[in-house]
Scaffold this active site. Structure first.
Site, PDB file in Angstrom:
ATOM      1  N   ILE A   1      24.107  -1.621   3.020  1.00 19.14           N
ATOM      2  CA  ILE A   1      25.394  -2.315   2.849  1.00 19.14           C
ATOM      3  C   ILE A   1      26.439  -1.290   3.297  1.00 19.14           C
ATOM      4  O   ILE A   1      26.365  -0.123   2.912  1.00 19.14           O
ATOM      5  CB  ILE A   1      25.600  -2.782   1.383  1.00 19.14           C
ATOM      6  CG1 ILE A   1      27.004  -3.365   1.151  1.00 19.14           C
ATOM      7  CG2 ILE A   1      25.361  -1.693   0.373  1.00 19.14           C
ATOM      8  CD1 ILE A   1      27.174  -3.999  -0.257  1.00 19.14           C
ATOM      9  N   SER A   2      27.381  -1.704   4.154  1.00 19.12           N
ATOM     10  CA  SER A   2      28.369  -0.757   4.692  1.00 19.12           C
ATOM     11  C   SER A   2      29.244  -0.187   3.575  1.00 19.12           C
ATOM     12  O   SER A   2      29.396  -0.797   2.517  1.00 19.12           O
ATOM     13  CB  SER A   2      29.284  -1.460   5.701  1.00 19.12           C
ATOM     14  OG  SER A   2      28.535  -2.096   6.703  1.00 19.12           O
ATOM     15  N   ALA A   3      29.848   0.960   3.849  1.00 15.44           N
ATOM     16  CA  ALA A   3      30.792   1.551   2.892  1.00 15.44           C
ATOM     17  C   ALA A   3      32.029   0.646   2.792  1.00 15.44           C
ATOM     18  O   ALA A   3      32.442   0.056   3.791  1.00 15.44           O
ATOM     19  CB  ALA A   3      31.208   2.938   3.361  1.00 15.44           C
TER      20      ALA A   3
END
Ligand code: SAH
Length: 228
Positions: free
Chosen positions: A62-64
């Protein structure tokens, strides 16, 4: 417990505003609403508001939060937009976009929609589950398949968001972007070094693109992605 997360979420949003990453009220409001703790694996919930990517299984992340925030600011989203995401992963970024193009407190007749394509079947299920329990499944459709080819049935899209790194900008995505539409996409080498590009479709056969910053995304696989 959930109040604890609300506090952590507010702090993260304040931090992203201070850093100049979050700017517009609609994108800020979405970040305050969508519970990131519901989109990470159970054992990582306590890490949900640390500004970092987190593993979601199958070698994916999951992206930052700052990356989601930056991409959403760049896309200049507005209520009613039809958006294509390539790389649903956890469903978190799709929910953030949905909260801008189809806000919970607007009447559904004004809502836009997010179509998000995911190639790993287990993550299709993970994203659907997460979107359902947080109340976004009426504004986000998760499609199983190769999103490097886009999703022709609902084209053209006002906005396209690619959350995996491509070797070049896939032609089908350019074709499926509406004239006047915007796309953000990481383009570059395998091994976590890419440039985030903003692409504007200025005419039926004409695009303008500019490089925004260096980024590190997992690879886009499939027909127009990396053969890994
Ligand atoms: N947006 C996601 C982060 C995704 S990570 C989130 O908010 O959690 C990138 C995702 O792209 C991974 O889940 C990976 O499986 C997916 N992916 C890679 N190549 C793809 C392709 N060709 N089509 C669709 N999904 C792809």
């Amino acid at each position: 417990m959930s109040e604890h997360f609300v506090e952590l979420r507010k702090k993260l949003v304040e931090d992203l505003k201070r850093r100049g990453i979050l700017k517009t009220p609609e994108v800020i409001r979405a970040m305050l609403r969508v519970p990131r703790e519901e989109f990470v694996p159970q054992h990582l919930r306590d890490m949900a508001y640390v500004d970092t990517p987190l593993p979601i299984g199958y070698g994916q992340t999951i992206s930052a939060p700052h990356m989601c925030a930056m991409m959403n600011e760049t896309l200049e989203l507005s209520v009613g937009n039809k958006v294509l995401e390539v790389g649903a992963g956890s469903g978190y970024h799709a929910a953030l976009v949905a909260e801008v193009v189809a806000p919970s407190d607007e009447p559904p007749k004004r809502w836009g929609h997010v179509y998000t394509v995911e190639i790993v079947p287990e993550l299709v299920r993970f994203a659907r589950q997460n979107l359902k329990k947080t109340g976004y499944s009426n504004r986000v459709t998760v499609i199983e398949g190769d999103g490097s080819k886009g999703y022709p049935p609902k084209a053209p899209y006002d906005r396209i968001l690619v959350t995996a790194a491509a070797p070049t900008i896939p032609q089908p995505l350019i074709d499926q972007l509406a004239v006047g539409g915007l796309m953000v996409i990481p383009v570059g080498t395998l091994g976590f070094f890419q440039v985030l590009k903003l692409v504007e479709k200025v005419g039926e056969k004409e695009v303008k693109s500019k490089s925004l910053c260096e980024v590190a995304f997992v690879p886009l696989v499939g027909e127009w992605g990396w053969r890994v």
